[in-house]
Design an enzyme around this catalytic site. Structure first.
Site, short mmCIF file in Angstrom:
data_model
loop_
_atom_site.label_atom_id
_atom_site.label_comp_id
_atom_site.label_asym_id
_atom_site.label_seq_id
_atom_site.Cartn_x
_atom_site.Cartn_y
_atom_site.Cartn_z
CG ASP A 10 -1.72 1.12 1.36
OD1 ASP A 10 -2.75 1.26 2.05
OD2 ASP A 10 -1.71 2.14 0.64
CG ASN A 24 -9.55 13.00 -11.45
OD1 ASN A 24 -9.64 14.10 -11.25
ND2 ASN A 24 -10.17 12.07 -10.43
N GLY A 32 -9.65 4.05 -6.42
CA GLY A 32 -8.21 3.45 -6.61
C GLY A 32 -7.44 4.11 -5.77
CB VAL A 33 -3.60 4.59 -5.93
CG1 VAL A 33 -3.56 5.53 -7.20
CG2 VAL A 33 -2.48 4.89 -4.94
CG ASP A 34 -7.26 10.42 -6.82
OD1 ASP A 34 -7.91 11.08 -7.47
OD2 ASP A 34 -6.76 10.91 -5.89
CB SER A 117 -2.66 5.15 -16.82
OG SER A 117 -2.79 6.45 -17.05
CB THR A 118 -2.17 0.00 -14.90
OG1 THR A 118 -1.95 -0.05 -13.50
CG2 THR A 118 -0.78 0.46 -15.41
N GLY A 119 -5.14 1.02 -14.04
CA GLY A 119 -6.59 0.62 -13.17
C GLY A 119 -7.74 1.05 -14.03
CE1 TYR A 121 -8.88 8.04 -15.34
CE2 TYR A 121 -6.76 8.93 -15.84
CZ TYR A 121 -7.96 9.06 -15.42
OH TYR A 121 -8.54 10.38 -14.90
N1 APR Z 1 -1.40 1.40 -3.19
C1 APR Z 1 -0.77 1.30 -4.38
N2 APR Z 1 -1.42 0.95 -5.29
C2 APR Z 1 -2.59 1.06 -5.36
C3 APR Z 1 -3.31 1.25 -4.40
C4 APR Z 1 -2.57 1.64 -2.98
N3 APR Z 1 -3.46 1.72 -1.91
N4 APR Z 1 -4.71 1.18 -4.57
C5 APR Z 1 -4.85 0.77 -5.85
N5 APR Z 1 -3.64 0.84 -6.53
C6 APR Z 1 -3.09 0.52 -7.80
C7 APR Z 1 -4.20 -0.24 -8.66
O1 APR Z 1 -4.09 -1.72 -8.40
C8 APR Z 1 -3.45 -0.04 -10.04
O2 APR Z 1 -2.65 -0.91 -10.19
O3 APR Z 1 -2.94 1.61 -8.50
C9 APR Z 1 -2.87 1.54 -9.84
C10 APR Z 1 -3.48 2.53 -10.60
O4 APR Z 1 -4.97 2.37 -10.66
P1 APR Z 1 -6.09 3.42 -10.41
O5 APR Z 1 -5.84 3.80 -8.97
O6 APR Z 1 -7.40 3.03 -10.87
O7 APR Z 1 -5.52 4.71 -11.18
P2 APR Z 1 -5.70 5.10 -12.70
O8 APR Z 1 -5.67 3.78 -13.51
O9 APR Z 1 -4.65 6.01 -13.25
O10 APR Z 1 -7.00 5.68 -13.16
C11 APR Z 1 -7.05 7.06 -12.55
O11 APR Z 1 -8.77 6.39 -11.04
O12 APR Z 1 -9.02 6.59 -8.98
C12 APR Z 1 -9.50 7.36 -10.03
O13 APR Z 1 -9.30 9.64 -9.44
C13 APR Z 1 -8.89 8.63 -10.21
O14 APR Z 1 -9.85 9.28 -12.11
C14 APR Z 1 -8.84 8.80 -11.67
C15 APR Z 1 -8.37 7.49 -12.13
#
Ligand code: APR
Length: 167
Positions: A10, A24, A32-34, A117-119, A121
């Protein structure tokens, strides 16, 4: 000492100078991580983000970290994957490069990246990893202040991909 370290866990718990947020364009939080970073940092992070007036895709902005274990949060906006013909690869590289530049400008010594971007997005994970590693290595070759760079992976799939590419 290897300057690039693979870490599974984490990102909100990492004791580094800066963690990078996969944000974003609004910089007003999300899932997600945001979402995890805003939850762990507390409401003052959003208050500061509100003053930043958003962030363009491929760019990054830096804030304090409040209740997080790190010192700064670098909010990077990666591209949404639309199939690869929309300059996504360059935008992802640019998000990593601009994050590194912000860290270098503050002479930070350690930084942790999530898999931008791998979640949500939907950027293909292996291609994203190749771009991330190539961009980071090119930057570290010319920048000395960063002593440790962590790729913080969360899921096993990304761990396997990075382990394969970094070994
Ligand atoms: N620690 C580390 N990595 C994490 C955590 C965490 N606590 N939670 C999620 N992740 C990973 C996900 O598993 C993924 O591999 O972060 C990576 C990025 O995924 P997303 O968080 O979905 O981000 P992204 O694909 O860049 O999409 C961004 O998602 O949350 C919204 O506000 C954000 O609109 C934006 C979009």
């Amino acid at each position: 000492m290897e300057r690039i370290v693979l870490y599974q866990g984490d990102i909100t718990e990492m004791h580094v100078d800066a963690i990078v947020n996969a944000a974003n364009k609004s910089l007003l939080g999300g899932g997600g991580v945001d979402g995890a970073i805003h939850r762990a940092a507390g409401p003052k992070l959003l208050d500061e983000c509100k003053k930043l007036d958003g962030c363009e895709t491929g760019k990054a902005k830096i804030t304090e970290a409040y209740r997080l274990a790190c010192r700064y949060v670098i909010h990077a906006v990666g591209p949404v994957w639309y199939g690869g013909k929309n300059n996504e690869e360059e935008m992802l590289a640019s998000a990593y490069r601009n994050s590194l530049q912000l860290a270098a400008d503050k002479k930070l010594e350690s930084i942790a990246f999530p898999n931008i971007s791998t979640g949500v997005y939907r950027f293909p994970k292996k291609l994203a990893a190749e771009i991330a590693i190539k961009t980071v290595r090119a930057f570290l070759d010319k920048e000395s202040s960063l002593e440790q760079l962590f790729f913080c992976v969360f899921d096993d799939e990304n761990f396997e991909i990075y382990e394969g590419l970094l070994s």
